[in-house]
Design a protein around this motif. Structure first.
Motif, PDB file in Angstrom:
ATOM      1  N   LYS A  69       2.632  41.846  45.426  1.00  0.00           N
ATOM      2  CA  LYS A  69       2.153  42.024  46.798  1.00  0.00           C
ATOM      3  C   LYS A  69       3.113  42.935  47.566  1.00  0.00           C
ATOM      4  CE  LYS A  69       0.965  39.571  51.008  1.00  0.00           C
ATOM      5  NZ  LYS A  69       1.007  38.327  51.724  1.00  0.00           N
ATOM      6  N   TYR A  70       4.413  42.678  47.450  1.00  0.00           N
ATOM      7  CA  TYR A  70       5.415  43.523  48.101  1.00  0.00           C
ATOM      8  C   TYR A  70       5.345  44.946  47.555  1.00  0.00           C
ATOM      9  CZ  TYR A  70       9.885  45.911  48.373  1.00  0.00           C
ATOM     10  OH  TYR A  70      10.841  46.868  48.534  1.00  0.00           O
ATOM     11  N   ARG A  97      13.069  49.949  49.200  1.00  0.00           N
ATOM     12  CA  ARG A  97      12.999  50.964  48.152  1.00  0.00           C
ATOM     13  C   ARG A  97      12.820  50.309  46.795  1.00  0.00           C
ATOM     14  NH1 ARG A  97      19.279  52.984  48.499  1.00  0.00           N
ATOM     15  NH2 ARG A  97      19.098  53.437  46.311  1.00  0.00           N
ATOM     16  N   ILE A  98      12.356  51.095  45.833  1.00  0.00           N
ATOM     17  CA  ILE A  98      12.155  50.605  44.470  1.00  0.00           C
ATOM     18  C   ILE A  98      12.749  51.617  43.497  1.00  0.00           C
ATOM     19  CG2 ILE A  98      10.117  49.190  44.927  1.00  0.00           C
ATOM     20  CD1 ILE A  98       8.400  51.542  43.907  1.00  0.00           C
ATOM     21  N   ASN A  99      13.095  51.116  42.313  1.00  0.00           N
ATOM     22  CA  ASN A  99      13.616  52.010  41.280  1.00  0.00           C
ATOM     23  C   ASN A  99      12.466  52.609  40.470  1.00  0.00           C
ATOM     24  OD1 ASN A  99      12.785  49.994  39.551  1.00  0.00           O
ATOM     25  ND2 ASN A  99      14.829  49.198  39.205  1.00  0.00           N
ATOM     26  N   ARG A 100      12.801  53.460  39.519  1.00  0.00           N
ATOM     27  CA  ARG A 100      11.765  54.127  38.722  1.00  0.00           C
ATOM     28  C   ARG A 100      10.948  53.148  37.895  1.00  0.00           C
ATOM     29  NH1 ARG A 100      15.404  58.435  35.830  1.00  0.00           N
ATOM     30  NH2 ARG A 100      16.752  56.636  35.969  1.00  0.00           N
ATOM     31  N   ALA A 101      11.582  52.107  37.366  1.00  0.00           N
ATOM     32  CA  ALA A 101      10.862  51.147  36.523  1.00  0.00           C
ATOM     33  C   ALA A 101       9.754  50.449  37.319  1.00  0.00           C
ATOM     34  CB  ALA A 101      11.830  50.118  35.947  1.00  0.00           C
ATOM     35  N   LYS A 102      10.073  50.019  38.536  1.00  0.00           N
ATOM     36  CA  LYS A 102       9.052  49.357  39.361  1.00  0.00           C
ATOM     37  C   LYS A 102       7.973  50.356  39.784  1.00  0.00           C
ATOM     38  CE  LYS A 102      11.870  45.590  40.977  1.00  0.00           C
ATOM     39  NZ  LYS A 102      12.537  44.940  42.096  1.00  0.00           N
ATOM     40  N   PHE A 103       8.371  51.586  40.064  1.00  0.00           N
ATOM     41  CA  PHE A 103       7.392  52.611  40.412  1.00  0.00           C
ATOM     42  C   PHE A 103       6.403  52.797  39.266  1.00  0.00           C
ATOM     43  CE2 PHE A 103       6.108  57.070  40.040  1.00  0.00           C
ATOM     44  CZ  PHE A 103       5.415  57.214  41.226  1.00  0.00           C
ATOM     45  N   TRP A 104       6.905  52.950  38.038  1.00  0.00           N
ATOM     46  CA  TRP A 104       6.015  53.168  36.905  1.00  0.00           C
ATOM     47  C   TRP A 104       5.206  51.924  36.570  1.00  0.00           C
ATOM     48  CZ3 TRP A 104       4.280  57.624  35.915  1.00  0.00           C
ATOM     49  CH2 TRP A 104       5.053  58.742  36.156  1.00  0.00           C
ATOM     50  N   ALA A 105       5.738  50.745  36.876  1.00  0.00           N
ATOM     51  CA  ALA A 105       4.944  49.523  36.706  1.00  0.00           C
ATOM     52  C   ALA A 105       3.745  49.561  37.655  1.00  0.00           C
ATOM     53  CB  ALA A 105       5.798  48.287  36.967  1.00  0.00           C
ATOM     54  N   GLY A 106       3.977  50.011  38.886  1.00  0.00           N
ATOM     55  CA  GLY A 106       2.878  50.148  39.843  1.00  0.00           C
ATOM     56  C   GLY A 106       1.861  51.177  39.396  1.00  0.00           C
ATOM     57  N   ILE A 107       2.333  52.307  38.879  1.00  0.00           N
ATOM     58  CA  ILE A 107       1.423  53.331  38.368  1.00  0.00           C
ATOM     59  C   ILE A 107       0.630  52.774  37.185  1.00  0.00           C
ATOM     60  CG2 ILE A 107       1.311  55.587  37.212  1.00  0.00           C
ATOM     61  CD1 ILE A 107       1.878  55.766  40.222  1.00  0.00           C
ATOM     62  N   ILE A 118       0.028  54.889  48.582  1.00  0.00           N
ATOM     63  CA  ILE A 118       0.935  55.421  49.605  1.00  0.00           C
ATOM     64  C   ILE A 118       2.123  54.478  49.793  1.00  0.00           C
ATOM     65  CG2 ILE A 118       1.157  55.965  52.059  1.00  0.00           C
ATOM     66  CD1 ILE A 118      -1.689  57.082  51.933  1.00  0.00           C
ATOM     67  N   ALA A 119       1.873  53.166  49.786  1.00  0.00           N
ATOM     68  CA  ALA A 119       2.968  52.198  49.915  1.00  0.00           C
ATOM     69  C   ALA A 119       3.938  52.314  48.744  1.00  0.00           C
ATOM     70  CB  ALA A 119       2.410  50.778  50.004  1.00  0.00           C
ATOM     71  N   LEU A 120       3.420  52.457  47.547  1.00  0.00           N
ATOM     72  CA  LEU A 120       4.256  52.583  46.355  1.00  0.00           C
ATOM     73  C   LEU A 120       5.106  53.850  46.422  1.00  0.00           C
ATOM     74  CD1 LEU A 120       4.727  51.299  43.489  1.00  0.00           C
ATOM     75  CD2 LEU A 120       3.051  52.945  42.671  1.00  0.00           C
TER      76      LEU A 120
END
Length: 104
Positions: free
Chosen positions: A4-5, A13-23, A65-67
């Motif tokens: 949810k967050y 902010r988020i790191n690359r791993a969390k970004f790619w998990a979202g993608i 956009i949030a991600l």
């Protein structure tokens, strides 16, 4: 991971791993929606998206956009940089290091 967050908050902010998990979530949802459209026969054309896919794509804009905003924050940039893709700038005129001018 707090999904949810990750997909709704514009803070922090988020790191690359969390970004790619979202993608990855977006990719999985896209595949599922594509299959649902095919099963339900809700496709407009063989090359275009279906009704369900269009609704999911519209709803996903906010989450994407949030991600991206959180990822920009990790790069020490404003989340507003997410919107840079909306501005279509004219390319460099003439030859540059990547090749000829496509409009020449």
């Amino acid at each position: 991971m707090d999904w949810k967050y990750l997909l709704t908050s514009f803070d922090s902010r988020i790191n690359r791993a969390k970004f790619w998990a979202g993608i990855g979530i977006f990719i999985v949802i896209g595949i599922v929606v594509f299959i649902l459209d095919a099963i339900l026969g809700a496709r407009f054309t063989t090359a275009g998206g279906g009704r369900i896919g269009m609704l999911v794509a519209l709803a996903s804009i906010y989450f994407a956009i949030a991600l991206y905003a959180k990822r920009w924050h990790d790069r020490d940039k404003s989340g507003w940089w997410t919107l840079i893709g909306l501005g279509v700038l004219e390319g460099a005129q003439g030859v540059n290091q990547y090749g000829r001018d496509p409009l020449a």
